[in-house]
Design a protein around this motif. Structure first.
Motif, short mmCIF file in Angstrom:
data_model
loop_
_atom_site.label_atom_id
_atom_site.label_comp_id
_atom_site.label_asym_id
_atom_site.label_seq_id
_atom_site.Cartn_x
_atom_site.Cartn_y
_atom_site.Cartn_z
N GLY A 15 79.89 -40.89 60.95
CA GLY A 15 81.20 -40.27 60.80
C GLY A 15 81.47 -39.82 59.37
O GLY A 15 81.00 -40.42 58.40
N THR A 16 82.24 -38.76 59.24
CA THR A 16 82.65 -38.25 57.93
C THR A 16 83.87 -39.02 57.44
O THR A 16 84.76 -39.35 58.23
N GLY A 17 83.90 -39.31 56.16
CA GLY A 17 85.05 -40.00 55.59
C GLY A 17 86.29 -39.11 55.59
O GLY A 17 86.21 -37.88 55.44
N GLY A 18 87.45 -39.70 55.76
CA GLY A 18 88.70 -38.94 55.75
C GLY A 18 89.08 -38.49 54.35
O GLY A 18 88.75 -39.14 53.35
N GLY A 43 84.00 -43.27 57.32
CA GLY A 43 83.39 -42.81 58.56
C GLY A 43 82.60 -43.91 59.23
O GLY A 43 82.07 -44.82 58.57
N GLY A 44 82.50 -43.86 60.54
CA GLY A 44 81.80 -44.90 61.28
C GLY A 44 80.29 -44.82 61.12
O GLY A 44 79.72 -43.73 60.96
N ASP A 45 79.62 -45.98 61.15
CA ASP A 45 78.16 -46.05 61.09
C ASP A 45 77.55 -45.90 62.48
O ASP A 45 78.22 -46.10 63.50
N ARG A 119 74.63 -44.24 57.87
CA ARG A 119 75.85 -44.78 57.28
C ARG A 119 76.94 -43.72 57.21
O ARG A 119 76.69 -42.56 56.89
N GLY A 120 78.15 -44.15 57.50
CA GLY A 120 79.29 -43.25 57.44
C GLY A 120 79.67 -42.90 56.01
O GLY A 120 79.38 -43.63 55.07
N GLY A 121 80.33 -41.76 55.85
CA GLY A 121 80.74 -41.31 54.53
C GLY A 121 81.95 -42.07 54.01
O GLY A 121 82.77 -42.59 54.78
N ARG A 122 82.05 -42.13 52.70
CA ARG A 122 83.20 -42.78 52.08
C ARG A 122 84.45 -41.92 52.25
O ARG A 122 84.38 -40.70 52.28
N GLU A 148 75.81 -39.62 57.08
CA GLU A 148 74.38 -39.31 57.15
C GLU A 148 74.03 -38.68 58.49
O GLU A 148 74.52 -39.10 59.54
N VAL A 149 73.18 -37.68 58.44
CA VAL A 149 72.66 -37.03 59.64
C VAL A 149 71.15 -37.21 59.63
O VAL A 149 70.47 -36.81 58.68
#
Length: 480
Positions: A15-18, A43-45, A119-122, A148-149
Motif C-alpha cells: 500500500g501507498t502511504g497517505g 501503507g499496508g504490507d 513493505r508499505g510506504g511511509r 514496494e512493487v
C-alpha cells in the motif's frame, strides 16, 4: 476436482502511504491558531504466512495480482490518517520465495512462519509536524511514499521425511495407502498420480511423513514427462526409497535398470547424493514377482542397498520397512543442529558514510543515489514552491550541494536524484548553496508571533521616530 499447483509467479504491491495534510487552525477570535495538519497513514504490507490448512498454490495461480490497502491521508485538527491494512497471503508449509532473478528470499517452513514480501510506504508528515522556530506556519505537507512493487515466484517443496521414487505404476501410491491413512488415486496406467501424495506413518514411538514423487522417467531432469515438475519435492526428505516393480509387463524394462535410470535423474538434478537409500521390491505377492525379487536381490545388496520385499495387497514386509525408515528418520533428526534463538544483528553505519553518493555519468549527468535523498524526492510536492524550498534545505544540510561542487558540477549541469526513469532531473544552480537557508525560512508568519505589550509597542514606535529624526538632522541641507 481440485488442481494441484506448486509453482506460481505472483505480482504484489504494498500500500501507498497517505499524504500529509497542510492545514491552519481557525476559530472565533483566533483566526490563525497555528498549523494543525495531521500525518498520513502507513501503507499496508504484503505478508506471506504458512498455514497448515493450505496445501496448494492454486489460489494464486488464478489470481496472481495482489495489492495491499493504501494509507489514508491526514486531516486538519491534528488527525492522522488510518494505516492501511496488511494483506496476509496464506501459503503451504515448505513454500520457497524467490525473486525475479531466481535468488531465494525466504524458505517458509513451520506453521505460522511469516515473511514480509513487500513493505508499505511511509505516510507523509503534515504541516504540524514540519513546523519549527524558523518555519512556524508551513504551507505544505509531505507526500506519502509508494509501497514496494515486486514480482516474486512461489515454489512448493513438500515437507516430508521419506520420499518414494520410482517409475509410474511401480506401486508408490498403493504403499502410501497401506502405510498411512492417505487415500490417493490408484490405477494401473502410467501417470495416474499427478500430485505428490503425503501420508503420516507411525512406527513405534516415531511418527514421520511419507511422500510419493510422481512422474519420474528417463529424461525427467531435462523436462521430459512430469518428473521435472516434482523433483523439487524430494529435496527436503531425509531418506529415499526406490520402489521397484517386480511384476512389470513391459518387456524392455526390469527393476535394476529402472533403479539405475532413476538414480541418473536424481544425480543430474543434484543435491541428493548424501541421502540414504532403501529399496522396496514391490508386488512380491505375485509368484513371478517373488521369483524376480529373489534373482535381483543379491545384486542390489552387493551395491550396498538395504532391500525389502513388500506387497501393498498382502502387506508383506511393510512392518519391517516402516520401522527401518523410522530408525533412519530418527538418526537424521538427531543429527540436525538445534534451532538457534533469533539473533538481532546490529550493523552501525560507518563514520565516513555520508548516506548518499554522487557519480558523474558518461553523458555528463551527475547522479545522486541514497536512501534519504531519494525518499525526500518522493515525498516532495513539486507544484508547491515552499515544499521545493524545504527539499533544497534538507539536501543542503545533508551535504549534497558540497559533494556536487567537489565532484566538479557547474552551473547548468544536469543533476538526477534517483535511478532510471524514476529519477528527478534538474539543472543545477550553485546559488542553491546560499539560497537554501532563505528557502528554509519560507512559511514564517509574523502574525503567528506572540503579541508584544502595548508599552513595548509605544517604545518601539518612539525609537523609530527618533531614529528617523536623527537621520533627517544629519542630512539637513539648511543646517548652519
Amino acid at each position: 476436482m481440485t488442481t494441484f499447483v506448486d509453482r506460481v509467479e505472483l505480482h504484489i504491491a504494498a500500500g501507498t502511504g497517505g499524504h500529509g495534510c497542510a492545514s491552519v487552525h481557525r476559530e472565533k477570535f483566533k483566526p490563525l491558531g497555528g498549523p494543525d495538519g495531521g500525518n498520513g497513514g502507513r501503507g499496508g504490507d504484503v505478508v506471506l504466512v504458512v498455514d497448515q490448512d493450505v496445501t496448494t498454490l492454486l489460489e494464486y495461480h488464478h489470481g496472481p495480482h495482489r495489492k495491499a490497502v493504501n494509507g489514508r491521508p491526514g486531516e486538519g485538527g491534528h488527525r492522522s490518517g488510518k494505516d492501511g491494512t496488511d494483506l496476509v497471503l496464506p501459503v503451504p508449509d515448505g513454500t520457497v520465495v524467490l525473486d525475479g532473478r531466481g535468488e531465494v528470499l525466504a524458505d517458509l517452513v513451520g506453521h505460522g512462519t511469516t515473511f514480509v514480501a513487500a513493505r508499505g510506504g511511509r505516510g507523509g508528515l503534515g504541516n504540524a509536524a514540519l513546523a519549527s522556530p524558523r518555519r512556524k506556519a508551513p504551507g505544505f505537507a509531505l507526500l506519502g511514499e509508494p509501497g514496494e512493487v515486486r514480482e516474486i515466484v512461489l515454489e512448493l517443496k513438500t515437507v516430508a521425511d521419506v520420499a518414494l521414487v520410482g517409475y509410474p505404476s511401480a506401486g508408490k501410491s498403493s504403499l502410501i495407502s497401506v502405510l498411512s491413512a492417505a487415500r490417493p488415486k490408484i490405477a494401473d496406467y502410467p501417470f495416474t498420480t499427478l500430485v505428490p501424495n503425503l501420508g503420516v506413518v507411525t512406527a513405534g514411538a516415531t511418527v514421520y511423513t511419507v511422500a510419493d514423487v510422481p512422474g519420474l522417467i528417463e529424461g525427467a531432469s531435462e523436462g521430459r514427462g512430469l518428473g521435472l515438475e516434482f523433483l523439487r519435492h524430494v529435496e527436503r526428505c531425509a531418506v529415499l526409497v526406490h520402489v521397484l516393480d517386480c511384476a512389470t509387463l513391459e518387456s524392455d524394462r526390469d527393476p535394476v535398470s529402472d533403479l539405475d535410470t532413476i538414480e541418473r535423474e536424481l544425480a543430474q538434478y543434484g543435491g541428493l547424493e548424501d541421502r540414504p537409500r532403501l529399496v522396496a521390491l514391490n508386488k512380491t505377492d505375485i509368484p513371478d514377482g517373488q521369483d524376480l525379487a529373489d534373482i535381483i536381490r543379491p545384486d542390489l545388496e552387493e551395491r550396498g542397498y538395504r532391500v525389502f520385499d513388500v506387497s501393498a495387497v498382502s502387506r508383506q514386509g511393510l512392518k519391517e520397512l516402516s520401522f527401518a525408515l523410522a530408525g533412519i528418520v530418527e538418526e537424521a533428526r538427531a543429527a540436525r543442529p538445534p534451532q538457534e534463538a533469533t539473533r538481532i544483528v546490529i550493523r552501525p553505519r560507518a563514520v565516513d558514510d555520508a548516506g548518499f553518493t554522487v557519480t558523474r555519468e558518461a553523458d555528463g549527468l551527475f547522479r545522486v543515489r541514497g536512501e534519504k535523498p531519494e525518499r525526500w524526492v518522493r515525498q516532495t510536492d513539486f507544484h508547491n514552491d515552499e515544499a521545493v524550498g524545504y527539499l533544497a534545505d534538507r539536501l543542503n544540510r545533508l551535504g549534497v550541494e558540497e559533494e556536487l561542487l567537489r565532484a566538479g558540477a557547474r552551473e547548468g549541469d544536469g543533476v538526477a536524484i534517483g535511478a532510471g526513469d524514476d529519477a528527478v532531473v534538474f539543472d543545477w544552480e550553485p546559488s542553491m548553496v546560499g539560497g537554501a537557508e532563505m528557502l528554509g525560512r519560507r512559511g514564517e508568519d509574523h502574525r503567528m508571533e506572540t503579541p508584544r505589550p502595548a508599552a513595548q509597542r509605544r517604545r518601539d514606535r518612539q525609537a523609530q521616530r527618533d531614529e528617523a529624526l536623527g537621520t533627517y538632522e544629519e542630512f539637513n541641507p539648511f543646517e548652519g
